[in-house]
Design a protein around this motif. Sequence first.
Motif, PDB file in Angstrom:
ATOM      1  N   LEU A 193      -1.332  -1.532  -5.101  1.00  0.00           N
ATOM      2  CA  LEU A 193      -2.561  -1.446  -4.322  1.00  0.00           C
ATOM      3  C   LEU A 193      -3.390  -2.722  -4.498  1.00  0.00           C
ATOM      4  O   LEU A 193      -3.986  -3.214  -3.536  1.00  0.00           O
ATOM      5  N   GLU A 194      -3.391  -3.262  -5.709  1.00  0.00           N
ATOM      6  CA  GLU A 194      -4.102  -4.526  -5.946  1.00  0.00           C
ATOM      7  C   GLU A 194      -3.483  -5.653  -5.123  1.00  0.00           C
ATOM      8  O   GLU A 194      -4.196  -6.466  -4.529  1.00  0.00           O
ATOM      9  N   ARG A 235       0.841  -1.213   0.000  1.00  0.00           N
ATOM     10  CA  ARG A 235       0.000   0.000   0.000  1.00  0.00           C
ATOM     11  C   ARG A 235       0.869   1.253   0.000  1.00  0.00           C
ATOM     12  O   ARG A 235       0.608   2.208  -0.739  1.00  0.00           O
ATOM     13  N   ALA A 293      -1.091   1.124  -9.254  1.00  0.00           N
ATOM     14  CA  ALA A 293      -2.224   0.195  -9.279  1.00  0.00           C
ATOM     15  C   ALA A 293      -1.857  -1.243  -8.902  1.00  0.00           C
ATOM     16  O   ALA A 293      -2.525  -1.844  -8.047  1.00  0.00           O
ATOM     17  N   THR A 310      -6.405   0.061   2.353  1.00  0.00           N
ATOM     18  CA  THR A 310      -6.035  -0.080   0.945  1.00  0.00           C
ATOM     19  C   THR A 310      -7.164   0.393   0.035  1.00  0.00           C
ATOM     20  O   THR A 310      -6.914   1.070  -0.969  1.00  0.00           O
ATOM     21  N   ALA A 333      -9.742   3.666  -7.968  1.00  0.00           N
ATOM     22  CA  ALA A 333     -10.945   2.871  -7.740  1.00  0.00           C
ATOM     23  C   ALA A 333     -12.120   3.838  -7.630  1.00  0.00           C
ATOM     24  O   ALA A 333     -11.938   5.020  -7.305  1.00  0.00           O
ATOM     25  N   ALA A 352      -6.878   3.408  -2.695  1.00  0.00           N
ATOM     26  CA  ALA A 352      -7.278   3.274  -4.098  1.00  0.00           C
ATOM     27  C   ALA A 352      -8.337   4.312  -4.471  1.00  0.00           C
ATOM     28  O   ALA A 352      -8.272   4.930  -5.538  1.00  0.00           O
TER      29      ALA A 352
END
Length: 181
Positions: free
Chosen positions: A142-143, A123, A139, A161, A171, A165
Motif C-alpha cells: 500500500l505504501e 494496492r 503495508a 490507496t 492508516a 489503507a
Amino acid sequence: RVNEADVLAERGRLAEAEERLLAALRFFRAANYPLGIAITSSNLGRVLARAGRPEEARELLDEAKATFTELGNPAWAAEATARIAEAHVVAGEHREALEAATAALEEAHAAGAPPVLEAMIERLIGYAHVQGRRPSEAAPHLERSLELARELGAEFEIALTLKAAADSGLAGPEAARESEE
C-alpha cells in the motif's frame, strides 16, 4: 458509451455502467472490431466483479486478456490480469487475488506498462494480504502504491490507496479524510 460507463462505474452506478457497456459491446461485435470488443469486455468484467458477479467477470476478463495478447498489446493484457486480481479481491478470494496480482505485476513490468497500473496492482496485492490476515505484508504494498500514485499525480489512485489503507486499519482517520477529499 465506454468512457461514460467508466465514470459511472467509478461512481458506483454499476447498473447504468453495465447498460452502456452492453450497448457498446453489441456495436463493436457487429462491427467485428476486436480491440473495441476487448476494451469493452475488460470494462464490463470490472463492473460485473464490483456488482458481485465474479464468474461472469472473470470470463470476460480472460477473453479480453486473450484478445489483447493476440493483438500484440501486452500492457493492456497486464491490465486485464490486474482486473482479474481485482475480481478476486472483490469476491474475497485472497489467494487467487495475490496470485493474479503478482502475475499482473510481472506482466506490467515486462510490457513497460504505465506506472499507474503498477500503483493499482500494488494496492490489490495489499488488499489480498489484508484479506489473508497478513497486514504487515500488506503495508509495504500500500505504501508503494501510494508512493507511485503521488509521483504520478494520479489523484484517483491516491484516493483509492488511502481508502484501502484506512479501511484495513493500516492508516488512521487522516488517510480516510484525505481519500474523501
